[in-house]
Motif scaffolding. Structure first.
Motif, PDB file in Angstrom:
ATOM      1  N   TYR A 211       0.831  -1.199   0.000  1.00 61.51           N
ATOM      2  CA  TYR A 211       0.000   0.000   0.000  1.00 61.51           C
ATOM      3  C   TYR A 211       0.873   1.260   0.000  1.00 61.51           C
ATOM      4  O   TYR A 211       1.931   1.305   0.613  1.00 61.51           O
ATOM      5  CB  TYR A 211      -0.921   0.025   1.215  1.00 61.51           C
ATOM      6  CG  TYR A 211      -1.785  -1.207   1.344  1.00 61.51           C
ATOM      7  CD1 TYR A 211      -2.758  -1.500   0.387  1.00 61.51           C
ATOM      8  CD2 TYR A 211      -1.620  -2.088   2.417  1.00 61.51           C
ATOM      9  CE1 TYR A 211      -3.547  -2.639   0.499  1.00 61.51           C
ATOM     10  CE2 TYR A 211      -2.412  -3.225   2.538  1.00 61.51           C
ATOM     11  CZ  TYR A 211      -3.369  -3.495   1.569  1.00 61.51           C
ATOM     12  OH  TYR A 211      -4.136  -4.626   1.675  1.00 61.51           O
ATOM     13  N   ILE A 212       0.374   2.275  -0.685  1.00 61.16           N
ATOM     14  CA  ILE A 212       1.070   3.564  -0.768  1.00 61.16           C
ATOM     15  C   ILE A 212       0.116   4.647  -0.289  1.00 61.16           C
ATOM     16  O   ILE A 212      -0.971   4.808  -0.861  1.00 61.16           O
ATOM     17  CB  ILE A 212       1.515   3.865  -2.210  1.00 61.16           C
ATOM     18  CG1 ILE A 212       2.396   2.728  -2.741  1.00 61.16           C
ATOM     19  CG2 ILE A 212       2.243   5.207  -2.281  1.00 61.16           C
ATOM     20  CD1 ILE A 212       2.608   2.786  -4.248  1.00 61.16           C
ATOM     21  N   PRO A 213       0.473   5.396   0.760  1.00 58.23           N
ATOM     22  CA  PRO A 213      -0.422   6.458   1.231  1.00 58.23           C
ATOM     23  C   PRO A 213      -0.269   7.739   0.410  1.00 58.23           C
ATOM     24  O   PRO A 213       0.830   8.263   0.250  1.00 58.23           O
ATOM     25  CB  PRO A 213       0.032   6.671   2.677  1.00 58.23           C
ATOM     26  CG  PRO A 213       1.487   6.309   2.669  1.00 58.23           C
ATOM     27  CD  PRO A 213       1.656   5.244   1.629  1.00 58.23           C
ATOM     28  N   GLU A 214      -1.371   8.208  -0.118  1.00 52.87           N
ATOM     29  CA  GLU A 214      -1.394   9.515  -0.784  1.00 52.87           C
ATOM     30  C   GLU A 214      -2.036  10.480   0.200  1.00 52.87           C
ATOM     31  O   GLU A 214      -3.225  10.375   0.511  1.00 52.87           O
ATOM     32  CB  GLU A 214      -2.158   9.439  -2.098  1.00 52.87           C
ATOM     33  CG  GLU A 214      -1.488   8.522  -3.124  1.00 52.87           C
ATOM     34  CD  GLU A 214      -2.203   8.501  -4.461  1.00 52.87           C
ATOM     35  OE1 GLU A 214      -3.288   9.131  -4.572  1.00 52.87           O
ATOM     36  OE2 GLU A 214      -1.688   7.866  -5.397  1.00 52.87           O
ATOM     37  N   ILE A 215      -1.237  11.418   0.707  1.00 49.36           N
ATOM     38  CA  ILE A 215      -1.638  12.246   1.849  1.00 49.36           C
ATOM     39  C   ILE A 215      -1.934  13.672   1.397  1.00 49.36           C
ATOM     40  O   ILE A 215      -1.192  14.259   0.609  1.00 49.36           O
ATOM     41  CB  ILE A 215      -0.522  12.266   2.913  1.00 49.36           C
ATOM     42  CG1 ILE A 215      -0.113  10.839   3.284  1.00 49.36           C
ATOM     43  CG2 ILE A 215      -0.960  13.041   4.142  1.00 49.36           C
ATOM     44  CD1 ILE A 215       1.179  10.754   4.076  1.00 49.36           C
ATOM     45  N   THR A 227      -3.321   3.465  -1.876  1.00 52.37           N
ATOM     46  CA  THR A 227      -3.383   2.839  -3.186  1.00 52.37           C
ATOM     47  C   THR A 227      -2.423   1.659  -3.219  1.00 52.37           C
ATOM     48  O   THR A 227      -1.558   1.519  -2.353  1.00 52.37           O
ATOM     49  CB  THR A 227      -3.005   3.832  -4.298  1.00 52.37           C
ATOM     50  OG1 THR A 227      -1.630   4.240  -4.112  1.00 52.37           O
ATOM     51  CG2 THR A 227      -3.896   5.074  -4.257  1.00 52.37           C
ATOM     52  N   ARG A 228      -2.595   0.818  -4.215  1.00 55.16           N
ATOM     53  CA  ARG A 228      -1.639  -0.260  -4.433  1.00 55.16           C
ATOM     54  C   ARG A 228      -1.301  -0.282  -5.913  1.00 55.16           C
ATOM     55  O   ARG A 228      -2.167  -0.108  -6.766  1.00 55.16           O
ATOM     56  CB  ARG A 228      -2.168  -1.602  -3.950  1.00 55.16           C
ATOM     57  CG  ARG A 228      -3.524  -2.014  -4.430  1.00 55.16           C
ATOM     58  CD  ARG A 228      -4.022  -3.255  -3.695  1.00 55.16           C
ATOM     59  NE  ARG A 228      -3.061  -4.348  -3.750  1.00 55.16           N
ATOM     60  CZ  ARG A 228      -3.124  -5.424  -2.966  1.00 55.16           C
ATOM     61  NH1 ARG A 228      -4.099  -5.535  -2.085  1.00 55.16           N
ATOM     62  NH2 ARG A 228      -2.227  -6.385  -3.061  1.00 55.16           N
ATOM     63  N   PRO A 229      -0.009  -0.448  -6.261  1.00 53.39           N
ATOM     64  CA  PRO A 229       0.406  -0.382  -7.664  1.00 53.39           C
ATOM     65  C   PRO A 229      -0.038  -1.618  -8.438  1.00 53.39           C
ATOM     66  O   PRO A 229      -0.047  -2.729  -7.918  1.00 53.39           O
ATOM     67  CB  PRO A 229       1.939  -0.298  -7.575  1.00 53.39           C
ATOM     68  CG  PRO A 229       2.273  -0.946  -6.267  1.00 53.39           C
ATOM     69  CD  PRO A 229       1.117  -0.669  -5.348  1.00 53.39           C
ATOM     70  N   HIS A 233       2.882  -0.385 -12.229  1.00 51.16           N
ATOM     71  CA  HIS A 233       3.197   0.531 -11.123  1.00 51.16           C
ATOM     72  C   HIS A 233       2.273   1.740 -11.073  1.00 51.16           C
ATOM     73  O   HIS A 233       2.601   2.743 -10.448  1.00 51.16           O
ATOM     74  CB  HIS A 233       4.666   0.990 -11.198  1.00 51.16           C
ATOM     75  CG  HIS A 233       5.645  -0.145 -11.174  1.00 51.16           C
ATOM     76  ND1 HIS A 233       5.949  -0.838 -10.032  1.00 51.16           N
ATOM     77  CD2 HIS A 233       6.369  -0.727 -12.172  1.00 51.16           C
ATOM     78  CE1 HIS A 233       6.823  -1.792 -10.307  1.00 51.16           C
ATOM     79  NE2 HIS A 233       7.089  -1.757 -11.595  1.00 51.16           N
ATOM     80  N   ARG A 234       1.117   1.641 -11.711  1.00 48.66           N
ATOM     81  CA  ARG A 234       0.131   2.711 -11.615  1.00 48.66           C
ATOM     82  C   ARG A 234      -0.698   2.512 -10.351  1.00 48.66           C
ATOM     83  O   ARG A 234      -1.157   1.401 -10.081  1.00 48.66           O
ATOM     84  CB  ARG A 234      -0.770   2.704 -12.845  1.00 48.66           C
ATOM     85  CG  ARG A 234      -0.060   3.087 -14.143  1.00 48.66           C
ATOM     86  CD  ARG A 234      -0.958   2.895 -15.345  1.00 48.66           C
ATOM     87  NE  ARG A 234      -1.377   1.500 -15.480  1.00 48.66           N
ATOM     88  CZ  ARG A 234      -2.066   1.036 -16.517  1.00 48.66           C
ATOM     89  NH1 ARG A 234      -2.419   1.844 -17.500  1.00 48.66           N
ATOM     90  NH2 ARG A 234      -2.407  -0.245 -16.561  1.00 48.66           N
TER      91      ARG A 234
END
Length: 251
Positions: A211-215, A227-229, A233-234
């Protein structure tokens, strides 16, 4: 764990950018390759541009003095090690004195070097530092690694007090507060902050969590979209529960 940091003001953004750039230039300088030393020099130019704020040095001096006064309040506290306290005070005082000893604008020694500035101006052009554009730079890049490293260190040295001071400030900032565990339902998390005085938030996840946090945040509200790529990697919004630790930092 992997940690993501989101600054709430421009001052902390500048310090984080400079920290990243100083780490990069130090890493590339230690290597022997011509290409690595080229990247180190370009990173020096980035440090020059980012540190161009006229009030940056004074901001750091004032913050260090504020931290020194806070440390002095722990004198004669039986729960505090005098040795550790004295070491911390000495570190802060040395960093502050080194900043005060810096004369003129940060990086002025680089600006006064016409040869370096010619490289900097050409470097902004794609492919602009080819050997036929800058033969003197081509010559420099073919010198012994030790000679190139010595030159790079000479250009970096006058800016090291800035690196040392911001390292102390960011270390103290990151050590403030306590992390709390949270769960984001369907990959989304929101918190009202009510005019919080926090200067930065730190989000930590397990390294193997995809998971990638978009803050996005200000002093009134915090929003995190996890989000998860995909295979390219989008980022795609997660529809799962995401567990994470969050720490609000404030000096």
């Amino acid at each position: 764990m992997i940690t993501y940091e989101y600054p709430f003001n421009e001052r902390i953004r500048t310090l984080l950018r400079l920290e990243d750039l100083f780490q990069k230039v130090g890493s590339f300088m230690q290597r022997d390759g011509s290409h690595e030393h080229h990247v180190a020099l370009l990173t020096l130019f980035e440090i020059l541009d980012v540190s161009g704020r006229a009030d940056l040095k004074m901001d750091l001096i004032q913050e260090l003095e504020r931290q020194r006064q806070s440390l002095l309040a722990f004198r004669n506290n039986p729960e505090i090690s005098e040795q550790a306290l004295n070491a911390a005070l000495q570190e802060v005082e040395q960093a502050s004195a080194a900043l005060l000893a810096m004369t003129g604008k940060i990086g002025q020694h680089l600006r006064d070097n016409d040869w370096l500035m010619s490289i900097k101006s050409r470097a902004s052009i794609p492919g602009g530092v080819c050997q036929f554009d800058l033969p003197s730079y081509h010559y420099w890049r073919h010198q012994e690694p030790g000679a190139r490293r010595e030159a790079l260190l000479g250009w970096l040295q006058p800016m090291l007090p800035l690196r040392d001071a911001l390292a102390i400030v960011l270390r103290l900032l990151r050590a403030s507060g306590r992390p709390e565990h949270h769960v984001a339902a369907n990959g989304a998390f929101q918190m009202m902050l009510g005019g919080s005085s926090s200067q930065m938030v730190r989000i930590s996840l397990k390294l193997d969590d995809p998971y990638i946090p978009e803050i996005s945040a200000n002093k009134y509200a915090l929003n995190i979209r996890f989000t998860r790529p995909d295979s390219d990697h989008r980022p795609r919004q997660s529809d799962s529960e995401v567990e994470f630790d969050m720490l609000f930092c404030n000096l």
